[in-house]
Design a protein around this motif. Structure first.
Motif, PDB file in Angstrom:
ATOM      1  N   VAL A 176     -23.659  27.319   0.130  1.00 30.71           N
ATOM      2  CA  VAL A 176     -22.272  27.790   0.124  1.00 30.71           C
ATOM      3  C   VAL A 176     -21.326  26.599   0.060  1.00 30.71           C
ATOM      4  CG1 VAL A 176     -20.510  29.101   1.353  1.00 30.71           C
ATOM      5  CG2 VAL A 176     -22.914  29.815   1.464  1.00 30.71           C
ATOM      6  N   THR A 177     -20.490  26.590  -0.967  1.00 26.83           N
ATOM      7  CA  THR A 177     -19.435  25.582  -1.094  1.00 26.83           C
ATOM      8  C   THR A 177     -18.115  26.249  -0.732  1.00 26.83           C
ATOM      9  OG1 THR A 177     -20.645  24.487  -2.867  1.00 26.83           O
ATOM     10  CG2 THR A 177     -18.322  23.923  -2.613  1.00 26.83           C
ATOM     11  N   PHE A 178     -17.506  25.816   0.347  1.00 26.48           N
ATOM     12  CA  PHE A 178     -16.289  26.466   0.837  1.00 26.48           C
ATOM     13  C   PHE A 178     -15.044  25.902   0.145  1.00 26.48           C
ATOM     14  CE2 PHE A 178     -19.350  27.207   4.207  1.00 26.48           C
ATOM     15  CZ  PHE A 178     -19.062  28.510   4.588  1.00 26.48           C
ATOM     16  N   ARG A 179     -14.005  26.659   0.230  1.00 23.86           N
ATOM     17  CA  ARG A 179     -12.687  26.205  -0.234  1.00 23.86           C
ATOM     18  C   ARG A 179     -11.729  26.270   0.937  1.00 23.86           C
ATOM     19  NH1 ARG A 179      -8.641  29.804  -0.385  1.00 23.86           N
ATOM     20  NH2 ARG A 179      -8.929  32.000  -0.951  1.00 23.86           N
ATOM     21  N   ALA A 180     -10.535  25.706   0.735  1.00 28.60           N
ATOM     22  CA  ALA A 180      -9.522  25.740   1.786  1.00 28.60           C
ATOM     23  C   ALA A 180      -9.011  27.168   1.969  1.00 28.60           C
ATOM     24  CB  ALA A 180      -8.372  24.808   1.435  1.00 28.60           C
ATOM     25  N   LEU A 181      -8.548  27.450   3.176  1.00 27.27           N
ATOM     26  CA  LEU A 181      -7.958  28.753   3.478  1.00 27.27           C
ATOM     27  C   LEU A 181      -6.468  28.585   3.708  1.00 27.27           C
ATOM     28  CD1 LEU A 181     -10.537  30.374   5.957  1.00 27.27           C
ATOM     29  CD2 LEU A 181     -10.298  30.755   3.491  1.00 27.27           C
ATOM     30  N   ALA A 182      -5.702  29.512   3.179  1.00 24.32           N
ATOM     31  CA  ALA A 182      -4.264  29.542   3.439  1.00 24.32           C
ATOM     32  C   ALA A 182      -4.008  30.381   4.675  1.00 24.32           C
ATOM     33  CB  ALA A 182      -3.516  30.125   2.235  1.00 24.32           C
TER      34      ALA A 182
END
Length: 692
Positions: free
Chosen positions: A383-389
């Protein structure tokens, strides 16, 4: 003395013949006003000035006055020819300083002759080279009446104007079935209910096709509140057009169902009734008011929960309401009304557009699953995560991270790393809170930004790692771009907004003041300013398009689709096609794209004493102390008269009358000459007799 009397008669008759002959000579002179010789008798002062027995001393010219009657207006082929349908006169300048007319070396001159042309600098002049005087206009066509100017036929092309405002008003045929369960696609007519298009222009002047699509979605119940407490029979009611669609079950009143935990109807992007209302003036779009309406109970007892009412609006529209809250001395009665809803999408040249071109499509964490081979093999997922707003909630394997503030991708990954199945909380993350339980998966430490999830049970029956990102909050506050269909999130182009309709009327048009003026407008913003290569806002040539679409008059009646209004204010660079002068004297340039721009407005002058004007010849006059200073105004303003273009005013000379007058004057001249001849003969005879 008698000889002098005869001579005065000959002179005055001769002058009268000259005036009449001049009238006849100018019978075809445009704008000419005929002269009238005014005879006057003359007396010398006697010993007794009151004596009634004095003999006259002959005739003389009192004045040559000009008749003010109008000549016949006839058509002309010259578009710059003009006639005045009133007493006004054209104002002319003999010299100019640039485009500013001056009074040197002579004063302004005035004429009724409206035959004009242009000189080598495209300035409007008469056939004598005198400049037509008017007021200039600024680039927007506003007349600047504080300064005089020479009127010029400006040949400069009209610069391109990017589209800033568009008006699209149409009837959306409400007989179609909702498309809630369909993913919108501009290439699939089955995914939307109706579409229309118009040509818009970018900042470079290039034309683009703006297509708008209307997708009917679920109807929802909206709460309407009486303005007064203690009664149901109020004449004013309020409602919130942007109210949230509630997640509730109420079998008594046609419950809303299949609504996800974030109050978004399944298969829709929005969790609100409508999103398009914009308050006009200083108001707020959160609450609208219906005035001067009549509420009548149709079934049930008045002011009782469950009673059905007919609400008749001021314009005659009938709306069905169902009471949900009874009014008391401290509580306002409430009702529900069914609102038909349409989501609106748009493309420019086939490319999707949104209210904010800086918005990028949100992406969930990238999950790469390695499936189990047999019952002894576990399953792993990278799993490659991204930033969360802020406001986004990410759930993977049952463990949920809710972002109360922005969280970086590395911090999100660290939060999910090194967990075992059954964990109820993740690692501490600044700006985030945890909930849920990691079920069926263990996680490893972060390696190169990737967290590996490994299934606890070794099985060939693979159960993929699930990931939910809710809601998809975008940069700039744009709406969700995924919709829930049968419990599964699907990607969909970002919608511009959702419109609501009650009994076919746009809910944003229901609130009007006592003069019938709408208090709210329906507006969508379009932003295509990112150029080529952008996901949203892409234009084929890289030009920028930013505009507002108004759809205040859009309806949703159960009748055939039709377009009421389709206009926009942009244009490409266009060449001058022609000039014309309207009835108010405005010089209007017409361009090949159909646009028109006011370039100036001519001035009309009026004199209290027209007979006091000094004739200059060449169809012009000058002001004098006898005429007074000119009163200046616009054509059509007051009594000066309007302008009729491609026409001229003929001379007001009546040839028949002038010929008769000439014959009468000839007889007068002959008679006076006979009297003078007799007097002369008498003088000669007396002189001879004296010499004898």
């Amino acid at each position: 003395m008698g000889y002098g009397i005869g001579l005065s008669g000959l002179k005055s008759a001769s002058e009268a013949i000259d005036v009449t002959s001049n009238n006849i000579s100018n019978a075809q002179t445009v704008g000419y006003k005929s002269g009238e010789y005014v005879f006057s008798d003359q007396f010398f002062r006697a010993q007794d000035p009151q004596s009634v027995d004095r003999a006259g001393m002959g005739a003389y010219r009192m004045a040559i006055r000009r008749t003010g009657s109008y000549g016949t207006v006839v058509n002309s082929q010259n578009p710059l020819d003009m006639a005045i349908t009133g007493p006004g006169m054209f104002m002319m300048a003999k010299t100019v300083d640039g485009t500013v007319p001056t009074e040197n070396p002579t004063k302004f001159q005035y004429s009724r002759n409206g035959q004009f042309a242009v000189d080598n600098q495209n300035r409007i002049v008469n056939e004598n080279g005198m400049y037509l005087v008017g007021y200039p206009a600024d680039s927007s066509g506003t007349i600047i009446s504080s300064a005089k100017s020479v009127l010029i036929l400006d040949r400069t092309p009209l610069a391109q104007q990017p589209t800033r405002n568009s008006s699209l008003e149409l009837n959306l045929d409400n007989r179609v079935d909702p498309k809630t369960g369909s993913i919108f696609s501009p290439t699939d007519p089955n995914s939307y209910s109706q579409a229309t298009s118009q040509t818009v222009y970018d900042d470079k002047g290039f034309a683009h096709t703006l297509a708008t699509y209307y997708k009917k979605v679920s109807s929802q119940l909206m709460t309407v509140t009486a303005a007064d407490v203690g009664t149901a029979a109020s004449s004013s009611f309020t409602f919130s057009p942007t109210s949230t669609i509630n997640n509730y079950e109420d079998t008594a009143f046609n419950a809303l169902s299949d609504v996800d935990p974030f109050n978004r109807p399944a298969g829709e992007q929005f969790n609100r009734i409508a999103t398009t209302a914009v308050a006009l003036g200083t108001g707020s779009a959160t609450l609208e008011t219906i005035y001067e309406s009549t509420l009548t109970a149709q079934s049930g007892q008045e002011n009782t929960v469950g009673t059905v009412y007919n609400l008749r609006l001021r314009d005659g529209t009938n709306v069905t309401l169902t009471q949900t809250v009874a009014g008391t001395s401290s509580v306002k009665a409430q009702y529900t009304v069914n609102v038909d809803r349409f989501e609106v999408f748009a493309t420019i040249d086939g490319n999707p557009v949104t209210p904010d071109a800086s918005v990028t499509q949100p992406t969930k964490p990238n999950i790469v699953i390695t499936n189990g081979v047999d019952s002894t093999t576990t399953e792993s997922a990278a799993v490659t995560f991204r930033a969360l707003a802020a406001g986004e909630t990410l759930t993977i394997g049952g463990l949920t991270l809710t972002a109360t503030a922005a969280i970086s991708a590395s911090a999100v990954a660290a939060g999910f790393a090194s967990k075992t199945s059954g964990a109820t909380a993740g690692n501490s993350v600044t700006g985030g809170t945890w909930s849920g339980t990691l079920t069926g998966w263990d996680t490893s430490a972060v390696a190169s930004g990737v967290v590996t999830f490994t299934s606890v049970t070794a099985t060939a029956d693979v159960s993929n790692l699930t990931c939910t990102l809710t809601p998809d909050v975008l940069v700039g506050g744009a709406t969700d771009r995924t919709i829930l269909i049968e419990g599964e999130e699907r990607e969909e182009q970002l919608s511009l907004g959702v419109m609501g309709f009650i009994a076919g009327k746009n809910i944003d048009s229901l609130s009007r003041d006592s003069f019938g003026t709408p208090q709210f407008a329906t507006r969508f913003n379009i932003d295509a300013s990112r150029g080529e290569g952008s996901v949203y806002g892409q234009t084929l040539n890289g030009g920028s398009i930013q505009l507002t679409i108004e759809g205040n008059g859009t309806t949703a009646y159960s009748s055939a689709a039709q377009t009421y209004t389709n206009t926009q204010d942009g244009s490409a660079t266009s060449q001058l096609a022609s000039y014309n002068i309207d009835s108010s004297g405005k010089l209007v340039a017409q361009y090949d794209n159909g646009s028109s721009v006011v370039k100036g407005q001519l001035i009309l002058a009026y004199f209290n004493n027209l007979e006091g004007l000094i004739p200059n010849g060449n169809n012009t006059y000058e002001a004098s102390s006898a005429s007074g200073e000119p009163l200046l105004s616009f054509p059509g303003d007051g009594t000066l008269g309007a302008i009729r273009s491609k026409a001229v005013e003929q001379s007001n000379v009546d040839l028949t009358e002038e010929l008769v007058k000439l014959m009468v004057l000839q007889r007068q001249y002959s008679a006076v000459s006979q009297a003078t001849k007799v007097m002369a003969a008498t003088l000669i005879d007396d002189a001879i007799n004296i010499g004898r």
